[in-house]
Design a protein around this motif. Structure first.
Motif, PDB file in Angstrom:
ATOM      1  N   GLY A  25      -4.723   6.757  -2.584  1.00 42.86           N
ATOM      2  CA  GLY A  25      -4.425   5.522  -1.896  1.00 42.86           C
ATOM      3  C   GLY A  25      -4.338   4.416  -2.933  1.00 42.86           C
ATOM      4  O   GLY A  25      -5.286   4.194  -3.693  1.00 42.86           O
ATOM      5  N   TYR A  68       0.856  -1.188   0.000  1.00 46.85           N
ATOM      6  CA  TYR A  68       0.000   0.000   0.000  1.00 46.85           C
ATOM      7  C   TYR A  68       0.886   1.229   0.000  1.00 46.85           C
ATOM      8  O   TYR A  68       1.906   1.294   0.695  1.00 46.85           O
ATOM      9  CB  TYR A  68      -0.902   0.018   1.235  1.00 46.85           C
ATOM     10  CG  TYR A  68      -1.818   1.233   1.293  1.00 46.85           C
ATOM     11  CD1 TYR A  68      -2.942   1.310   0.479  1.00 46.85           C
ATOM     12  CD2 TYR A  68      -1.537   2.298   2.153  1.00 46.85           C
ATOM     13  CE1 TYR A  68      -3.774   2.419   0.517  1.00 46.85           C
ATOM     14  CE2 TYR A  68      -2.370   3.409   2.201  1.00 46.85           C
ATOM     15  CZ  TYR A  68      -3.490   3.466   1.381  1.00 46.85           C
ATOM     16  OH  TYR A  68      -4.325   4.563   1.416  1.00 46.85           O
ATOM     17  N   LYS A  74      -7.467   3.867   2.635  1.00 45.91           N
ATOM     18  CA  LYS A  74      -6.922   2.513   2.735  1.00 45.91           C
ATOM     19  C   LYS A  74      -8.027   1.490   2.992  1.00 45.91           C
ATOM     20  O   LYS A  74      -8.062   0.421   2.375  1.00 45.91           O
ATOM     21  CB  LYS A  74      -5.875   2.428   3.853  1.00 45.91           C
ATOM     22  CG  LYS A  74      -5.216   1.043   3.938  1.00 45.91           C
ATOM     23  CD  LYS A  74      -4.418   0.854   5.215  1.00 45.91           C
ATOM     24  CE  LYS A  74      -3.190   1.697   5.230  1.00 45.91           C
ATOM     25  NZ  LYS A  74      -2.314   1.372   6.395  1.00 45.91           N
TER      26      LYS A  74
END
Length: 755
Positions: free
Chosen positions: A218, A200, A274
């Motif tokens: 994100g 991520y 996220k």
């Protein structure tokens, strides 16, 4: 003309790898899904010339305007789309050495953009000493799940011995724009997280001094690699990597499937990015690459079912229009009213990815015919939502009313070339024309009465303040403008600009009685103000040459040395790449339709003789060095029954990028002008018009074609138009019965009942 891809009705493909044409190939193999898009650059390392680019809809940055001599009224910043996180990146090492097609020897190269399902595939065989590996790269941006990008990479060992193979799947925030001031990097990394098969990365645009919101991305990836073993995930402060390593036996195969989810602060709070990315990834985690592709391809199939234009007897023409529609839909399909259509879409940095008047002039009429009316309404809503910015732009110039921007993301003018930004004010007329065009085509006046009238009144107030009365002429005039022909700057009385100003005032006056008393009170257009508008309408100066009867493009145009384009030596074309700006400005040569743009907009309001005189005078002076030019000329030529010119101009608009007509496709496609091929066939060859609420067709078939067919949406009906050498046929596929005029004869269409 430069043709680097094979002719194929549904594919953009080649078996030639030419590093000198890499940027051109990248442009033509761009992908998009309306939410995001990317150029067709390689996933792996490539040390040759390339323009990597991944862009996210609505994500931009206000880069400070830098000019040598500041003028009052200049915008403070130039808005630009910015290169986003490179989430398709992979690093491939063969026996410890990186794969690099700029240096390595390869055979069996194939590059294929499948337009039917939006899939880009690349194949080649690497030859390195005793190593022989077959590579296949596939990728698509999902239409079914807009935040999803999917990749599949297959490597097959054709060597006699085992090969050590390493694949690193990367999210890389170390990106920049080629056109950035002083090499500015626009992103700062906020968070990195690396696991064995997932990663991520969260980034935010750098601060700015102009009050523009900072955007946050994100990006979450998941990697499944069969044939190689996962290692510990890593990050280096600007990127996240998942590493897969192993020995690939002779005839062995390794397959990496990479799924990436991209979320933005346009849709979620910083804290939700996220979590939302993880939720979306979970919905696709168990689905194979093939299944995800099938879901996206089904959405493409539904779009093609409404919009496909089928041409028989000319595969180059067929490929051209499908390519244009594919790239248009890849850029915009109307799901998000906050977005619009940049001239380069997601295919390059030029023009900053912003909105131009191209949308209202060229794109809106296409979407009216091929998509639900809500798509066109979203385009109108986009401008309504930015009305406050248009007021600001006019105020900056000391003028009343609203001046819609030449270039924008947020309604505020984002362009800093004076002769374009504040002289090319004709775009205000096209914003008004779009409201008229939508209302005329759909028959729906609800937008006009509730919101469109606000736009019309604001634009009319601008025109009324921008004109001035010439005592010498006894007419209202407009000085210091640039018309659509940008090869003339700071001219007086550009016919097209004056004509649109007059028309806007007249149209607004006609609509005011239709709105509610409450709305009229809100608008506060007094009788005195209306009387002034009527006076401008009645006494607007529109130059006409008494000798030829031709509309005068601007006051001094007929003083030029009026030599046709055919006298320019071939090696000096395009002139914008060979002549000085001084020479261009003094020449009679026209970049794109100018007077003829106005005649096209109101094609039924001019008699045939007037259209013929103006077309025959101006077209030979037009170099068509704007991508918007050929389609207008194709439609007018068809209207005048000049089949040869109509076909010539259709070929140019349909294959402008595929054949690189203007030698400028390497930095991105001409997305808004890709509407031109549809317009040329539907309004040109098929003669589609809407008159008093009725649909009219007057088709002809180009001699080298054996037929063409398209579908068009009109007031709740889906109508199929088929033209062959034996005649024309209209079929109602969906909707209530409707009477349509075909070549001057009324025809009642009734849909067949479903079996």
């Amino acid at each position: 003309m430069q043709r680097i891809f094979d002719i194929d009705p549904w594919h953009i493909r080649t078996s030639q790898f030419d590093p000198a044409q890499r940027r051109l190939q990248e442009s033509m193999t761009s992908l998009g899904n309306g939410y995001m898009g990317m150029r067709g650059f390689f996933e792996e390392q490539y040390s040759g010339d390339s323009l990597p680019g991944i862009y996210i809809g609505g994500i931009w940055y206000p880069d400070k305007t830098r000019v040598g001599w500041w003028k009052n009224g200049y915008p403070e910043y130039f808005g630009k789309v910015i290169n986003a996180v490179n989430f398709i990146k992979v690093e491939i090492l063969v026996n410890g050495e990186p794969l690099d097609l700029a240096k390595d020897t390869i055979t069996d190269f194939q590059l294929d953009l499948d337009m039917r399902q939006g899939l880009l595939t690349r194949r080649f065989t690497l030859i390195r000493n005793d190593v022989k590996l077959a590579f296949q790269f596939e990728r698509f941006l999902s239409i079914a799940t807009k935040e999803l990008a999917a990749q599949r990479i297959q490597v097959t060992n054709l060597s006699q011995a085992a090969v050590h193979l390493e694949i690193n799947s990367v999210l890389d925030a170390d990106v920049s724009n080629e056109d950035a001031n002083y090499g500015t990097h626009f992103w700062t990394v906020q968070e990195l997280q690396a696991q064995a098969t997932q990663g991520y990365l969260q980034t935010e645009t750098i601060p700015n001094d102009f009050g523009t919101p900072q955007f946050v991305l994100g990006v979450l990836m998941s990697n499944d690699c069969q044939g190689l073993a996962p290692q510990t995930g890593t990050d280096n402060g600007v990127s996240v990597s998942n590493r897969f390593v192993g020995e690939l036996a002779s005839q062995g195969q390794a397959t990496l499937v990479k799924k990436t989810i991209v979320t933005t602060s346009r849709d979620y709070t910083r804290e939700q990015l996220k979590t939302r990315a993880a939720e979306l990834l979970k919905t696709v985690a168990s689905q194979s690459f093939a299944a995800l592709l099938a879901a996206s391809a089904e959405q493409w199939a539904q779009r093609w079912a409404k919009s496909d234009v089928q041409i028989s007897g000319d595969d180059a023409a067929q490929q051209g229009i499908r390519f244009n529609l594919f790239q248009l839909f890849a850029t915009y399909y109307g799901e998000d009213a906050r977005l619009n259509i940049g001239p380069k879409g997601f295919t390059g940095e030029k023009y900053g990815g912003a909105t131009y008047w191209d949308t209202e002039g060229f794109a809106l009429p296409v979407y009216l015919g091929i998509a639900d009316p809500s798509v066109a309404r979203h385009l109108l809503q986009y401008r309504y939502d930015q009305l406050s910015g248009a007021f600001h732009n006019a105020k900056q110039q000391g003028l009343k009313g609203a001046l819609y921007p030449m270039v924008t993301f947020n309604g505020i003018e984002n362009h800093n070339e004076w002769e374009i930004t504040f002289e090319e004010i004709h775009r205000n007329g096209t914003i008004a024309y779009a409201i008229y065009n939508y209302t005329k085509y759909t028959g729906d006046e609800t937008y006009l009465k509730a919101k469109g009238i606000d736009v019309l009144v604001a634009i009319s107030r601008f025109w009324a303040d921008r004109v001035h009365y010439s005592k010498r002429r006894g007419k209202y005039v407009i000085h210091g403008v640039t018309g659509p022909n940008e090869y003339e700057n700071n001219v007086n009385n550009n016919w097209y600009t004056n004509f649109l100003a007059q028309w806007t005032l007249k149209y607004t006056l006609a609509q005011l009685p239709k709105v509610s008393a409450e709305k009229q009170t809100e608008l506060a257009v007094s009788e005195t103000e209306q009387a002034h508008w009527r006076d401008i309408v009645d006494r607007m100066y529109l130059g006409v040459d008494t000798e030829t009867g031709v509309f005068i493009q601007n006051d001094d145009f007929f003083d030029k040395d009026l030599q046709p384009v055919s006298t320019i030596p071939r090696e000096q074309r395009p002139i914008n790449q060979h002549w000085s700006w001084d020479k261009i400005l003094r020449s009679p040569y026209i970049k794109q339709a100018d007077v003829l743009q106005g005649i096209w907009y109101f094609i039924d309001d001019f008699d045939t003789e007037t259209k013929r005189k103006n077309f025959d005078f101006y077209e030979p002076l037009t170099v068509h060095e704007s991508s918007l030019s050929p389609s207008v000329h194709a439609i007018l030529a068809a209207d005048l029954h000049d089949e040869a010119k109509a076909v010539e101009m259709y070929a140019r608009t349909a294959r402008l990028d595929l054949d690189n007509y203007n030698n400028d496709t390497d930095d991105g496609l001409h997305i808004t002008s890709m509407t031109g091929s549809w317009l040329a066939i539907v309004q040109g060859f098929a003669g589609m018009r809407v008159r008093q609420g009725q649909l009219h067709f007057a088709p002809f078939l180009p001699q080298q074609w054996t037929g063409y067919e398209f579908r068009i949406l009109f007031r709740g009906r889906l109508i199929q138009v088929s033209v062959t050498k034996t005649g024309s046929q209209l079929t109602l596929l969906q909707g209530e019965p409707i009477t349509v005029d075909l070549a001057g004869k009324p025809m009642k269409l009734i849909a067949k009942e479903a079996d």
